[in-house]
Design a protein around this motif. Structure first.
Motif, PDB file in Angstrom:
ATOM      1  N   ALA A   1       0.854  -1.182   0.000  1.00  0.00           N
ATOM      2  CA  ALA A   1       0.000   0.000   0.000  1.00  0.00           C
ATOM      3  C   ALA A   1       0.890   1.233   0.000  1.00  0.00           C
ATOM      4  N   ILE A   2       0.573   2.174  -0.881  1.00  0.00           N
ATOM      5  CA  ILE A   2       1.305   3.437  -0.935  1.00  0.00           C
ATOM      6  C   ILE A   2       0.451   4.502  -0.266  1.00  0.00           C
ATOM      7  N   VAL A   3       1.013   5.173   0.737  1.00  0.00           N
ATOM      8  CA  VAL A   3       0.261   6.200   1.448  1.00  0.00           C
ATOM      9  C   VAL A   3       1.053   7.504   1.412  1.00  0.00           C
TER      10      VAL A   3
ATOM     11  N   VAL B   1      -0.440  -3.828  -5.754  1.00  0.00           N
ATOM     12  CA  VAL B   1       0.054  -2.512  -5.344  1.00  0.00           C
ATOM     13  C   VAL B   1      -1.124  -1.565  -5.390  1.00  0.00           C
ATOM     14  N   MET B   2      -1.397  -0.905  -4.260  1.00  0.00           N
ATOM     15  CA  MET B   2      -2.539   0.019  -4.286  1.00  0.00           C
ATOM     16  C   MET B   2      -2.200   1.311  -3.568  1.00  0.00           C
ATOM     17  N   VAL B   3      -2.778   2.385  -4.087  1.00  0.00           N
ATOM     18  CA  VAL B   3      -2.710   3.657  -3.390  1.00  0.00           C
ATOM     19  C   VAL B   3      -3.910   3.707  -2.458  1.00  0.00           C
TER      20      VAL B   3
ATOM     21  N   ASP C   1       0.951  -6.007   3.412  1.00  0.00           N
ATOM     22  CA  ASP C   1       2.137  -6.640   3.983  1.00  0.00           C
ATOM     23  C   ASP C   1       3.275  -5.642   4.033  1.00  0.00           C
ATOM     24  N   HIS C   2       3.221  -4.690   3.111  1.00  0.00           N
ATOM     25  CA  HIS C   2       4.325  -3.767   2.900  1.00  0.00           C
ATOM     26  C   HIS C   2       3.743  -2.373   2.748  1.00  0.00           C
ATOM     27  N   LEU C   3       4.263  -1.439   3.504  1.00  0.00           N
ATOM     28  CA  LEU C   3       3.715  -0.087   3.488  1.00  0.00           C
ATOM     29  C   LEU C   3       4.779   0.865   2.941  1.00  0.00           C
ATOM     30  N   VAL C   4       4.376   1.760   2.022  1.00  0.00           N
ATOM     31  CA  VAL C   4       5.308   2.740   1.472  1.00  0.00           C
ATOM     32  C   VAL C   4       4.731   4.116   1.767  1.00  0.00           C
ATOM     33  N   ALA C   5       5.484   4.950   2.509  1.00  0.00           N
ATOM     34  CA  ALA C   5       5.020   6.305   2.804  1.00  0.00           C
ATOM     35  C   ALA C   5       5.794   7.275   1.942  1.00  0.00           C
TER      36      ALA C   5
ATOM     37  N   GLY D   1       8.451  -0.530   4.438  1.00  0.00           N
ATOM     38  CA  GLY D   1       8.704  -1.733   5.217  1.00  0.00           C
ATOM     39  C   GLY D   1       7.411  -2.287   5.754  1.00  0.00           C
ATOM     40  N   SER D   2       7.491  -3.084   6.804  1.00  0.00           N
ATOM     41  CA  SER D   2       6.287  -3.654   7.393  1.00  0.00           C
ATOM     42  C   SER D   2       5.459  -2.530   8.016  1.00  0.00           C
TER      43      SER D   2
END
Lengths: 268, 346
Positions: A33-35, A194-196, A208-212, A222-223
């Motif tokens: 997830a991209i935040v 992969v989602m925004v 499972d994986h977070l992208v800020a 990371g987690s």
């Protein structure tokens, strides 16, 4: 398993550069997830990964091959995309919509094949839309409609699925319904997702994986436990917060602190 | 999986719908044949069946036979022009995702007409081949201009901006055309009757040179059916499904421009066929362009033939040009579409 990665990616619109030298590899077989705050470049990144936007510099690679070296159909057989606001033509049925997902698998003159039929049936089944297949899209609820679009992307049978804010415009029960469905797909088919996402807490719970992202760069990844911290929320969103374990999932949960409505001991 | 043995639910639905559409196809073909018969038989002069049969075979021994012999190319031209405009309208609505897109509304026909009038007034153009290429050039320039103006600013070529740019271009081109003709009494009469839009003067000599262009336009438009189905989902979704969006849009638009230009060159600008026909066809057979495009062509042919017949009957002993008849028929449908459609589409 398919690997999608971006290296030294620079991209934007016109003379406004949004992504400035970004490196990113999508963890295969996981949900990412991209935040980030508005205009931080998260949708721009997704558009580059989907080849909707041509990078100004750097490149995106799929299995080590530059994205722009794939033919349109070839790419569409490997990489599925659900845009933020796709358009359903008037009077189109769920089955019609989902069968569009087979387009990249069909030749110029080839007809509808039994394999196409099976793929559509599987996609309808997986999204729980089989009983609604002959309904008009217009007649569905928001959550059902989103499931129909996801079914279309599933019928494409790609290893990677990119979704731009799949839960926006949905009420909370439908948000949970859609995210549960995406986890089902990831677990049963191994589809890389992969989602925004806008909602930090749902992102932390389902990914499972977070992208800020912040100002066109990746600020933390990371987690969810490693990424969703009070320091990150302050840096990325400029917001003071309290992060505690979510009693239902054990994942981190962010509670924003405002100027009003706080209990005295929290405000101090 | 059981789907391997019996046809799956999607295949069954496809088969069922294909049968319904095949039924409509037979009806539409019968209607086309009926309209053609009416067009040859009816007119300002009453003729007997023997004269009709002789005239169709090319006989010109009596006045009645000669009248029929003239009506045959006229019917063919009405069918070709109607098919071209109906198909061009359906393609333009698909390319722009705009329910109001039409060769008239987007300024394409006005651009073609302006180019032809400039050719006549300033360059002394008289040959039909010259009309043809000039009209296609004018149609292409108008389409390119409208698209360029509609694309400017944020959000690219939204349907609303395209419609506004098209309407403005159509008005500007028509005014300019009038400004060119007004001081020119020598050409005013001829140009004006051409401008209304008619198939009355049709001859085989006029139709033949248009055929290759029309054929190319028909092919370009018909092969874009699948891409138009994808474009209907939005540009991003279409790209995600493997469509080459810009390429698909350009080639379909080129086909439509060729059809509009060629039609305008022979008949003058005929409005509303491209708007009305695709909407009626959507009611019959749905939004799948693989069916919608051929149906729009057939229904356009029927509509224009019938409009031409009507124009011959209502104004006896004179005739009313087909462009006026389609405007009378089309205007109410235009209003109906605007009222029925939600603003979301604009």
């Amino acid at each position: 398993m398919t690997i999608l990665s971006a290296a030294a990616l620079q991209a934007g619109y016109g003379d406004r550069t949004i992504l400035r030298g970004l490196d990113f590899t999508v963890p295969p077989g996981r949900i990412t997830a991209i935040v980030g705050a508005n205009a931080c470049g998260k949708s721009t990144l997704l558009r580059c990964l989907a080849r909707l936007l041509r990078p100004e510099a750097g490149e995106v690679q799929l299995d080590g091959r530059a994205l722009n070296r794939f033919g349109a159909r070839d790419l569409a057989r490997r990489l599925g995309l659900l845009p933020q606001s796709p358009i359903a033509p008037d009077g189109i049925t769920v089955a019609d919509l989902v069968s569009h997902g087979r387009h990249p698998h069909q030749g110029l003159l080839s007809r509808w094949s039994p394999e196409d039929d099976r793929a559509v049936a599987r996609a309808l089944e997986a999204t729980g839309m089989a009983d609604l297949a002959e309904r008009d899209i217009d007649a569905l609820s928001g959550g059902q409609r989103q499931r129909a679009w996801i079914a279309m992307a599933l019928a494409q049978e790609t290893g990677i699925l990119l979704l731009d804010e799949p839960t926006t415009f949905l009420d909370i029960s439908h948000q949970v319904e859609v995210l549960d469905l995406l986890v089902d797909l990831n677990r049963s088919r191994g589809t890389t997702i992969v989602m925004v996402l806008h909602d930090l807490n749902l992102a932390a719970r389902y990914a499972d994986h977070l992208v800020a992202m912040l100002d066109g760069r990746i600020s933390a990844s990371g987690s969810p436990e490693a990424v969703l911290t009070e320091a990150m929320v302050e840096e990325v969103f400029g917001l003071k917060s309290l992060v505690i374990p979510d009693p239902t999932s054990g994942k981190p949960m962010m509670l924003p602190l405002g100027r009003h409505g706080m209990r005295r001991e929290v405000a101090e | 999986m059981t789907a391997a043995i019996a046809p799956g639910p999607t295949a069954q639905a496809i088969l069922r719908r294909r049968r319904a559409r095949a039924g409509w196809l037979v009806l539409v073909l019968l209607a086309l044949a009926g309209a053609a018969v009416l067009s040859v038989a009816l007119g300002t002069r009453d003729v007997g069946w023997s004269a009709i049969l002789a005239g169709v075979r090319g006989g010109t021994d009596t006045i009645a036979e000669a009248v029929v012999a003239v009506r045959v190319p006229r019917t063919v031209l009405a069918a070709l022009a109607g098919a071209a405009l109906g198909l061009a309208g359906a393609v333009m609505q698909g390319v722009t995702r705009n329910p109001l897109a039409d060769p008239g509304i987007l300024g394409i026909n006005a651009g073609a007409a302006m180019a032809v009038v400039i050719g006549i007034a300033w360059f002394g153009m008289v040959r039909l081949e010259a009309f043809l290429w000039t009209a296609i050039l004018g149609a292409g320039l108008a389409a390119g201009f409208v698209y360029a103006v509609g694309t400017m600013g944020r959000g690219g070529a939204t349907p609303l901006k395209l419609a506004l740019a098209g309407a403005a271009t159509a008005i500007a081109a028509s005014s300019f055309t009038v400004a060119i003709i007004l001081p020119r009494n020598d050409i005013a009469g001829g140009v004006r009757s051409w401008q209304v839009g008619g198939v009355g003067g049709a001859t085989w000599e006029a139709i033949l040179p248009c055929l290759p262009l029309l054929a190319a336009g028909f092919v370009l438009c018909l092969i874009s059916a699948r891409s138009l189905n994808l474009l209907a989902l939005g540009d991003e979704a279409a790209a995600g499904l493997g469509a080459r969006v810009a390429w698909a849009r350009a080639s379909a638009a080129l086909g439509a421009v060729m059809l509009c230009g060629a039609t305008t060159a022979i008949c003058g600008p005929i409005g509303f066929v491209g708007l009305v026909v695709p909407h009626l066809c959507r009611l019959l057979i749905g939004v799948d362009h693989r069916w919608l495009l051929p149906f729009s062509a057939l229904a356009g042919a029927i509509l224009l033939i019938l409009a031409d017949v009507l124009g011959r009957i209502v104004a006896r002993p004179s005739e009313m040009d087909v462009g006026i008849v389609t405007a009378f028929l089309g205007a109410p449908v235009f209003i109906w579409i605007v009222r029925k459609r939600r603003v979301r589409d604009l």
